[in-house]
Design a protein around this motif. Structure first.
Motif, PDB file in Angstrom:
ATOM      1  N   GLY A 109      -3.397  -2.803  20.315  1.00  0.00           N
ATOM      2  CA  GLY A 109      -4.528  -3.193  19.871  1.00  0.00           C
ATOM      3  C   GLY A 109      -4.864  -2.108  18.264  1.00  0.00           C
ATOM      4  N   LEU A 110      -3.605  -1.761  18.025  1.00  0.00           N
ATOM      5  CA  LEU A 110      -3.724  -0.394  17.250  1.00  0.00           C
ATOM      6  C   LEU A 110      -3.460  -0.986  15.662  1.00  0.00           C
ATOM      7  CD1 LEU A 110      -3.329   2.323  15.526  1.00  0.00           C
ATOM      8  CD2 LEU A 110      -0.437   2.123  15.397  1.00  0.00           C
ATOM      9  N   THR A 111      -4.699  -0.786  14.747  1.00  0.00           N
ATOM     10  CA  THR A 111      -5.104  -1.915  13.403  1.00  0.00           C
ATOM     11  C   THR A 111      -5.233  -0.369  12.897  1.00  0.00           C
ATOM     12  OG1 THR A 111      -7.467  -2.219  14.052  1.00  0.00           O
ATOM     13  CG2 THR A 111      -6.052  -4.034  14.513  1.00  0.00           C
ATOM     14  N   GLU A 112      -5.285   0.365  13.075  1.00  0.00           N
ATOM     15  CA  GLU A 112      -5.693   1.650  11.920  1.00  0.00           C
ATOM     16  C   GLU A 112      -4.059   2.200  11.399  1.00  0.00           C
ATOM     17  OE1 GLU A 112      -8.681   3.250  15.611  1.00  0.00           O
ATOM     18  OE2 GLU A 112      -6.380   1.896  15.350  1.00  0.00           O
ATOM     19  N   ASP A 113      -4.416   2.660   9.678  1.00  0.00           N
ATOM     20  CA  ASP A 113      -3.299   2.547   8.878  1.00  0.00           C
ATOM     21  C   ASP A 113      -3.857   4.384   9.396  1.00  0.00           C
ATOM     22  OD1 ASP A 113      -1.821   2.837   7.283  1.00  0.00           O
ATOM     23  OD2 ASP A 113      -2.935   2.409   5.456  1.00  0.00           O
ATOM     24  N   LEU A 114      -2.167   4.514   9.662  1.00  0.00           N
ATOM     25  CA  LEU A 114      -1.797   5.805   9.807  1.00  0.00           C
ATOM     26  C   LEU A 114      -0.946   6.243   9.457  1.00  0.00           C
ATOM     27  CD1 LEU A 114      -1.698   6.095  14.015  1.00  0.00           C
ATOM     28  CD2 LEU A 114      -3.941   6.880  12.040  1.00  0.00           C
ATOM     29  N   SER A 115      -0.479   5.155   7.841  1.00  0.00           N
ATOM     30  CA  SER A 115       0.818   5.855   7.456  1.00  0.00           C
ATOM     31  C   SER A 115      -0.047   7.163   6.658  1.00  0.00           C
ATOM     32  CB  SER A 115       0.435   4.873   5.866  1.00  0.00           C
ATOM     33  OG  SER A 115       0.833   3.347   6.839  1.00  0.00           O
ATOM     34  N   TYR A 116       1.470   7.749   6.115  1.00  0.00           N
ATOM     35  CA  TYR A 116       1.420   8.935   5.453  1.00  0.00           C
ATOM     36  C   TYR A 116       1.129   8.932   3.864  1.00  0.00           C
ATOM     37  CZ  TYR A 116       2.361  11.529   9.262  1.00  0.00           C
ATOM     38  OH  TYR A 116       3.072  12.010  10.435  1.00  0.00           O
ATOM     39  N   ASN A 117       0.189   9.012   3.044  1.00  0.00           N
ATOM     40  CA  ASN A 117      -0.600   9.042   1.879  1.00  0.00           C
ATOM     41  C   ASN A 117       0.491  10.292   0.784  1.00  0.00           C
ATOM     42  OD1 ASN A 117      -1.439   8.232  -0.929  1.00  0.00           O
ATOM     43  ND2 ASN A 117      -2.877   7.094   0.050  1.00  0.00           N
ATOM     44  N   LEU A 118       1.392  10.178  -0.326  1.00  0.00           N
ATOM     45  CA  LEU A 118       1.975  10.752  -0.671  1.00  0.00           C
ATOM     46  C   LEU A 118       1.117  10.877  -1.536  1.00  0.00           C
ATOM     47  CD1 LEU A 118       5.209   9.236  -1.480  1.00  0.00           C
ATOM     48  CD2 LEU A 118       4.843  11.518   0.160  1.00  0.00           C
ATOM     49  N   LYS A 119       0.034  10.281  -1.976  1.00  0.00           N
ATOM     50  CA  LYS A 119      -0.715  11.181  -2.943  1.00  0.00           C
ATOM     51  C   LYS A 119      -2.005  11.347  -2.838  1.00  0.00           C
ATOM     52  CE  LYS A 119       0.479   7.812  -7.278  1.00  0.00           C
ATOM     53  NZ  LYS A 119      -0.481   6.806  -7.938  1.00  0.00           N
ATOM     54  N   LYS A 120      -3.076  11.380  -1.831  1.00  0.00           N
ATOM     55  CA  LYS A 120      -3.919  11.710  -0.677  1.00  0.00           C
ATOM     56  C   LYS A 120      -3.395  13.229  -0.579  1.00  0.00           C
ATOM     57  CE  LYS A 120      -6.389   7.384  -1.557  1.00  0.00           C
ATOM     58  NZ  LYS A 120      -7.086   6.708  -0.713  1.00  0.00           N
ATOM     59  N   GLU A 121      -2.079  13.122   0.293  1.00  0.00           N
ATOM     60  CA  GLU A 121      -2.200  14.099   2.122  1.00  0.00           C
ATOM     61  C   GLU A 121      -1.216  15.542   0.909  1.00  0.00           C
ATOM     62  OE1 GLU A 121      -1.504  13.060   5.659  1.00  0.00           O
ATOM     63  OE2 GLU A 121      -1.664  11.045   5.178  1.00  0.00           O
ATOM     64  N   LEU A 140      10.832  12.968   0.548  1.00  0.00           N
ATOM     65  CA  LEU A 140      11.921  12.740  -0.223  1.00  0.00           C
ATOM     66  C   LEU A 140      12.873  12.928  -0.162  1.00  0.00           C
ATOM     67  CD1 LEU A 140       9.170  13.308  -3.513  1.00  0.00           C
ATOM     68  CD2 LEU A 140       9.622  11.254  -1.498  1.00  0.00           C
ATOM     69  N   ASP A 141      13.612  13.281   0.308  1.00  0.00           N
ATOM     70  CA  ASP A 141      15.066  13.667   0.387  1.00  0.00           C
ATOM     71  C   ASP A 141      15.936  13.140   1.890  1.00  0.00           C
ATOM     72  OD1 ASP A 141      14.792  15.744  -1.253  1.00  0.00           O
ATOM     73  OD2 ASP A 141      14.879  17.277   0.199  1.00  0.00           O
ATOM     74  N   TYR A 142      14.503  12.014   2.458  1.00  0.00           N
ATOM     75  CA  TYR A 142      15.504  11.710   3.523  1.00  0.00           C
ATOM     76  C   TYR A 142      15.134   9.510   2.990  1.00  0.00           C
ATOM     77  CZ  TYR A 142      15.907  16.133   4.942  1.00  0.00           C
ATOM     78  OH  TYR A 142      17.173  17.327   4.825  1.00  0.00           O
ATOM     79  N   ASP A 143      15.031   9.352   2.197  1.00  0.00           N
ATOM     80  CA  ASP A 143      14.454   8.356   2.084  1.00  0.00           C
ATOM     81  C   ASP A 143      14.537   7.086   2.502  1.00  0.00           C
ATOM     82  OD1 ASP A 143      16.537   8.202  -0.155  1.00  0.00           O
ATOM     83  OD2 ASP A 143      15.456   7.695  -1.358  1.00  0.00           O
ATOM     84  N   ILE A 144      15.772   7.144   3.037  1.00  0.00           N
ATOM     85  CA  ILE A 144      16.713   5.949   4.194  1.00  0.00           C
ATOM     86  C   ILE A 144      15.832   5.405   5.415  1.00  0.00           C
ATOM     87  CG2 ILE A 144      18.963   5.195   4.611  1.00  0.00           C
ATOM     88  CD1 ILE A 144      20.563   6.435   3.063  1.00  0.00           C
ATOM     89  N   GLU A 145      15.483   6.950   5.531  1.00  0.00           N
ATOM     90  CA  GLU A 145      15.068   6.967   7.007  1.00  0.00           C
ATOM     91  C   GLU A 145      13.522   6.581   6.571  1.00  0.00           C
ATOM     92  OE1 GLU A 145      17.268   9.288   6.688  1.00  0.00           O
ATOM     93  OE2 GLU A 145      18.595   9.714   8.388  1.00  0.00           O
ATOM     94  N   PHE A 146      12.765   7.687   5.532  1.00  0.00           N
ATOM     95  CA  PHE A 146      11.532   7.197   5.524  1.00  0.00           C
ATOM     96  C   PHE A 146      11.043   6.888   4.507  1.00  0.00           C
ATOM     97  CE2 PHE A 146      11.863  11.580   7.627  1.00  0.00           C
ATOM     98  CZ  PHE A 146      10.844  11.521   9.366  1.00  0.00           C
ATOM     99  N   PRO A 147      11.008   5.035   4.408  1.00  0.00           N
ATOM    100  CA  PRO A 147      11.029   4.277   2.748  1.00  0.00           C
ATOM    101  C   PRO A 147       9.621   4.589   2.121  1.00  0.00           C
ATOM    102  CG  PRO A 147      11.640   2.804   4.821  1.00  0.00           C
ATOM    103  CD  PRO A 147      11.811   3.904   4.999  1.00  0.00           C
ATOM    104  N   ILE A 148       9.306   4.496   0.944  1.00  0.00           N
ATOM    105  CA  ILE A 148       7.899   4.790   0.251  1.00  0.00           C
ATOM    106  C   ILE A 148       7.618   3.235  -0.362  1.00  0.00           C
ATOM    107  CG2 ILE A 148       7.018   6.469  -1.135  1.00  0.00           C
ATOM    108  CD1 ILE A 148       8.829   8.075  -1.146  1.00  0.00           C
ATOM    109  N   GLN A 149       6.494   2.756  -0.072  1.00  0.00           N
ATOM    110  CA  GLN A 149       6.326   1.301  -0.539  1.00  0.00           C
ATOM    111  C   GLN A 149       4.802   1.939  -0.825  1.00  0.00           C
ATOM    112  OE1 GLN A 149       6.966  -1.689   2.822  1.00  0.00           O
ATOM    113  NE2 GLN A 149       5.558  -3.144   0.870  1.00  0.00           N
ATOM    114  N   ASP A 150       3.879   1.627  -2.218  1.00  0.00           N
ATOM    115  CA  ASP A 150       2.908   1.734  -2.298  1.00  0.00           C
ATOM    116  C   ASP A 150       2.365   3.482  -1.958  1.00  0.00           C
ATOM    117  OD1 ASP A 150       3.182  -1.107  -3.341  1.00  0.00           O
ATOM    118  OD2 ASP A 150       1.947  -1.675  -1.506  1.00  0.00           O
ATOM    119  N   ASP A 151       3.348   4.421  -2.408  1.00  0.00           N
ATOM    120  CA  ASP A 151       2.665   5.432  -2.572  1.00  0.00           C
ATOM    121  C   ASP A 151       2.791   5.764  -0.577  1.00  0.00           C
ATOM    122  OD1 ASP A 151       3.070   6.261  -5.145  1.00  0.00           O
ATOM    123  OD2 ASP A 151       1.568   5.847  -5.111  1.00  0.00           O
TER     124      ASP A 151
END
Length: 988
Positions: free
Chosen positions: A72-84, A92-103
């Motif tokens: 049932g998880l529908t909420e967007d719990l992503s981390y927003n690099l611009k807003k947060e 950003l130093d670990y972009d392989i494990e934490f890839p960025i898409q649309d900020d």
């Protein structure tokens, strides 16, 4: 926010785990400590999560995240690099494990974590130490990857407390946990110590000292990054300072290829709620009887907020008089219990805990409180105020809406009578330990810079303790002119507050709201505690410190729960039950409306759902019926000493391997390695050398484990278990309570409330219609009025209703005349999270349908009884069960059948208790549950007839696949059920 991970693991049966994942006993901590059921449940949930993540999903974060979405998880719990927070830049130093898409960085890359929402005082540290044992076991047995373990908490005293618990664990367990300061990490890795026996290295540090720079005590996460291969355990590690969000990122980096375990009593981040694997927050802690009731005063005691307003002097005194009146009333109840039972240690001397916002400022909150207490003690107040205070307090406690938080239960009004008789002399004696008024003198403990003790010169005993960060300023600026006496001893009063019963008032600031435990607080006064997240955490933590309860030594549940569980003598409970509620309650007062709103708001966050308990009622027809349940006690013998030994199930190949391994080790090595019971060791020598069938169930059907060391350890544990045996039958009282705990999301309440009331009233529909028919026949009403009233009844009195919120959220509300409570609620949506503690599993719903169909038959089975009733049993809340040996968990467990029936036949003097357990999917452990029933309620394969001709039967409902030996314990229709009961008990 929903607790998605908890929902995932609750729908995953522990028995689905392979046996070699279940090698840790979650109950035993040390020789003197055992974990409560809720602590064991937290560990079970953790184990299931680790199995799903590492074994089933092979540590694939995408797969594990998909489980959330399917639940049932529908909420967007992503981390927003611009807003947060700017802290996200470290990712950003670990972009392989934490890839960025649309900020954004998807939350699935942080999904290797679980949080434990556990109330203050619930014993989180014990759970953490046992979690370390679990991780050590799973690593050693190659069930999860080998990674370093790091424990983080935010204060030195909490680290010391952790060390003490680990030390206690090490003294009595085969595993030794080695605690190593994180700053020694490099040297430990470069010069590893040879492992001695069964040991586990665990690093520790202060969580608030993890940073992005290296100083004296502050350490940079980069120096300990370890390629993200950490198992990190956080204990309240979100506390400390505004750097919190930055450190949370560091923890995620350190554990990105491992796993993170987050323990806290207060969560604020939706991600912590989503990954909460176990919720035993303050609301649950209290509901389940482990803490005091909580009453929050709705009275606005704003006068204490104004320090210089002369007009409000009387109001200030009145407020404190009300609180001291209540404390005195509670103390009278305590004295009453002591007088009745002078030879027993029951409950505690009630304590007033006062927490303030300011300490050393001019006209600080603490100074103001101290001055007002001094005025009361010296008699510098208006006598008329006492009566006014008493009347106001009685009016407040007598209000219809005076209820306990979370539980929705009204206060017992008997406290009003106790209050009525209290005079000022009683306050002097109970609070100030004096028979007369007097001036205050100050006692100082040598070399203790945090505590001051206060007493009246007219008394030989102190009455109050102040604990603050540093008393130097107070002595210098606030206590000029007071006599200050140095005590001869140097012992902290605060550390011994549980035993320092002279101290009736404990005052201070945030410096002591956590890191200590006492069962004594019955009143908390918050003065000028502000608003916001920090204030909410402070309020919740400090209230959590006040709810601890200990009616009798080492029993930390409210008395009614202890009595129901046979842990409190029946006669003793009867003699005190009308006196104990005030002692089992924490009364909370705040100085201003905002403060009170903050407290209530905080409480609602703990329990976002609404309790529906007041909408259900015990069936009025059962009030004159004797509904009995069996009770049990532990045997004096361990399993190996029993006449009919419960045999250990084992595959024949495993038996041969373990036999060879056991004989190779020999007696002395077994004693040293497994710390086993000598009696068990002697019997196992027989079991492995000629008498295998006396102690083992050897079968090719059992799963092969192929780990002799693990199996031998399990065998020793098995035979050292104590069985539960029958004790007595008792009248059903508070053992079935789940209907009081049914709760639903607040926004779904209104539509449901009206329908429940209509169905509840439907019980009287037939009687009202018959009465109207009689009136019509007697011409007391005409046909028009009859028709009108019938239409009204049809509209407002129904026997069944349905509420649909969505395709997956449908509720049925039914009137089942023979059910223990009314009405009954069902849903066919097994995973419906929006409501708890109702009939929800398909097998149970189908059983109710079959029962209803059977009752519609003219000559149904139940017509041969004078009376009969039944009830749903909730395995998480109700205390109606059959003990049995669970081989998967290797312990004596409680089997809670889904339903219990009480039947009183017409023709013969017998009384039947029948347990029925519908099964939908797995039957793997049904035979063990049946064996547990047979051991207690049968003799020589025949049902026992207990005194008063009481008979207990068990039926599994469904298709039997446990073999012919168990065929008599299975049924799948009411016709078959009737034949088995009638033939077996000769009812016809």
């Amino acid at each position: 926010m929903k607790l998605y991970l908890q929902n995932v693991v609750e729908n995953f049966n522990l028995n689905n785990l392979p046996a070699d994942w279940l090698g840790v006993d979650f109950e035993v901590f040390s020789n003197s400590k055992k974990l409560y059921e809720y602590q064991q449940k937290a560990l079970e949930h953790a184990l299931k999560t680790l199995f799903l993540y590492f074994e089933e999903d092979k540590a694939d974060k995408t797969n594990f995240f998909t489980r959330y979405q399917k639940n049932g998880l529908t909420e967007d719990l992503s981390y927003n690099l611009k807003k947060e927070s700017k802290s996200l830049k470290y990712l950003l130093d670990y972009d392989i494990e934490f890839p960025i898409q649309d900020d954004k960085i998807s939350f699935k890359y942080f999904i290797n974590r679980m949080s434990f929402w556990m109330a203050t005082g619930s014993g989180k540290t014990l759970v953490i130490v046992k979690l370390l044992e679990l991780l050590g076991y799973l690593i050693q047995n190659q069930k999860i990857p080998k990674k370093d373990i790091l424990f983080l908490t935010y204060r030195d005293d909490l680290i010391e407390q952790f060390k003490e618990h680990v030390g206690e664990f090490n003294q009595t367990n085969s595993l030794r946990i080695n605690l190593i300061n994180l700053k020694e990490y490099s040297s430990r890795k470069q010069n590893p110590m040879l492992p001695f026996g069964n040991s586990l290295d665990v690093y520790y540090y202060r969580s608030d000292l993890i940073s992005d720079e290296q100083k004296d005590k502050i350490v940079s996460y980069k120096n300990y990054e370890n390629y993200g291969n950490w198992y990190i355990i956080l204990d309240e590690a979100h506390k400390g300072d505004p750097e919190d969000s930055k450190r949370q990122v560091f923890y995620s980096i350190l554990s990105r290829n491992g796993f993170m375990f987050n323990f806290s009593a207060t969560f604020t981040d939706d991600r912590d709620f989503a990954t909460c694997v176990y919720n035993f927050n303050l609301a649950r802690f209290i509901e389940d009887g482990y803490g005091k009731h909580i009453y929050i005063s709705q009275e606005n005691i704003k006068a204490l907020e104004n320090k210089n307003d002369v007009l409000l002097e009387k109001e200030k005194q009145k407020i404190l008089l009300k609180i001291l009146l209540l404390q005195t009333a509670i103390n009278k109840q305590y004295k009453s219990i002591k007088e009745k039972h002078p030879d027993k240690k029951l409950y505690h001397k009630p304590l007033l805990l006062t927490l303030v916002n300011s300490v050393n400022t001019n006209d600080s909150d603490l100074e103001m409180f101290f001055k007002e207490i001094e005025k009361i003690a010296s008699g510098n107040w208006d006598d008329a105020l006492l009566n006014d205070a008493k009347k106001e307090l009685q009016r407040e406690l007598d209000k219809p809406d005076a209820k306990f938080e979370f539980e929705g239960v009204h206060l017992d009004k008997r406290i009003l009578n106790v209050l009525e008789g209290i005079q000022f002399n009683d306050i002097l004696e109970s609070v100030f330990n004096s028979k007369t008024i007097g001036t205050i003198e100050v006692l100082k403990i040598p070399s203790n810079k945090q505590e001051l003790i206060f007493k009246l010169k007219t008394s030989s005993q102190p009455f109050a303790l102040m604990k603050i960060g540093d008393i130097t300023e107070w002595i210098k600026n606030k206590l000029t002119g007071y006599e200050i006496i140095e005590k001869f001893d140097n012992e902290s009063i605060f550390k011994n507050i549980n035993h320092s019963e002279d101290i009736n008032i404990l005052m201070g600031s945030r410096s002591f709201y956590e890191g200590w435990d006492s069962n004594r607080p019955n009143l908390i006064l918050f003065i000028n505690i502000g608003k916001g997240t920090d204030a909410r955490k402070f309020v919740l933590q400090s209230i959590g410190r006040g709810v601890r309860i200990e009616p009798i030594p080492n029993k930390r549940k409210r008395a009614q729960f202890l009595y129901n569980n046979k842990e409190l003598d029946s006669q003793l409970y009867t003699s005190i039950k009308d006196t104990i509620e005030p002692l089992e309650t924490l009364f909370v007062f705040g100085t201003k409306a905002d403060n009170l709103e903050e407290i209530i708001k905080t409480m609602k966050q703990e329990k976002p759902e609404v309790l529906l308990g007041d909408l259900f009622e015990i069936n009025p027809d059962v009030k004159d019926k004797l509904l009995l349940i069996p009770t049990y006690k532990y045997s004096d013998k361990i399993i190996v000493e029993e006449q009919n030994v419960v045999k250990y199930p084992i595959h024949s190949d495993d038996y041969n391997n373990v036999k060879e391994y056991f004989n190779y080790l020999g007696d002395k090595t077994c004693l040293a390695k497994y710390d086993c019971n000598l009696k068990v060791l002697q019997r196992l020598k027989d079991g492995f050398n000629g008498k295998a069938n006396d102690y083992f169930l050897i079968s090719k059907e059992e799963k092969i484990i192929n780990n002799p060391d693990f199996i031998l350890r399990q065998i020793f544990r098995h035979f050292e278990n104590k069985l539960k045996e029958f004790s007595d039958f008792k009248k059903l009282e508070e053992e079935i309570i789940h209907f009081k705990r049914i709760h639903i999301s607040a926004e779904k309440l209104n539509a449901l409330r009206e329908k429940i009331e209509k169905v509840k009233k439907g019980k009287y529909k037939d009687a009202i219609i018959n009465e109207l028919k009689e009136k019509l026949d007697k011409k007391e009403i005409d046909i028009d009025e009859y028709t009108s009233q019938i239409e009204n009844i049809t509209t407002n009195l129904v026997k069944e209703a349905e509420t649909t919120y969505s395709s997956n959220e449908k509720l049925k509300i039914k009137l089942l005349n023979n059910h223990y409570y009314l009405p009954v609620m069902l849903t066919e949506s097994e995973r419906a999270e929006f409501i708890q503690h109702i009939i929800r599993h398909k097998s149970e719903v189908d059983f109710i349908k079959e029962l209803e169909n059977h009752l519609q038959q003219e000559n149904n089975f139940f017509k041969q009884f004078d009376w009969w009733y039944f009830s749903k049993i909730d395995e998480t809340l109700d205390e109606v069960y059959i003990p049995y040996y669970n081989p998967k968990e290797n312990k004596i467990a409680n089997f809670n059948p889904d339903f219990i029936f009480w039947l009183k036949p017409k023709k013969i003097e017998k009384y039947l208790i029948v347990f029925i357990d519908p099964k939908a999917t797995t039957y793997a452990d049904a035979n063990y549950k049946i064996d547990g029933y047979k051991k207690i309620f049968e003799e020589n394969n025949k049902v026992k007839v207990f005194p008063c001709k009481i008979i207990v039967k068990l039926f599994m409902w469904g298709k039997n696949n446990t073999g012919a030996e168990y065929a008599n314990y299975w049924t799948n229709s009411f016709d078959n059920f009737a034949n088995k009961i009638n033939s077996h008990l000769q009812l016809e």
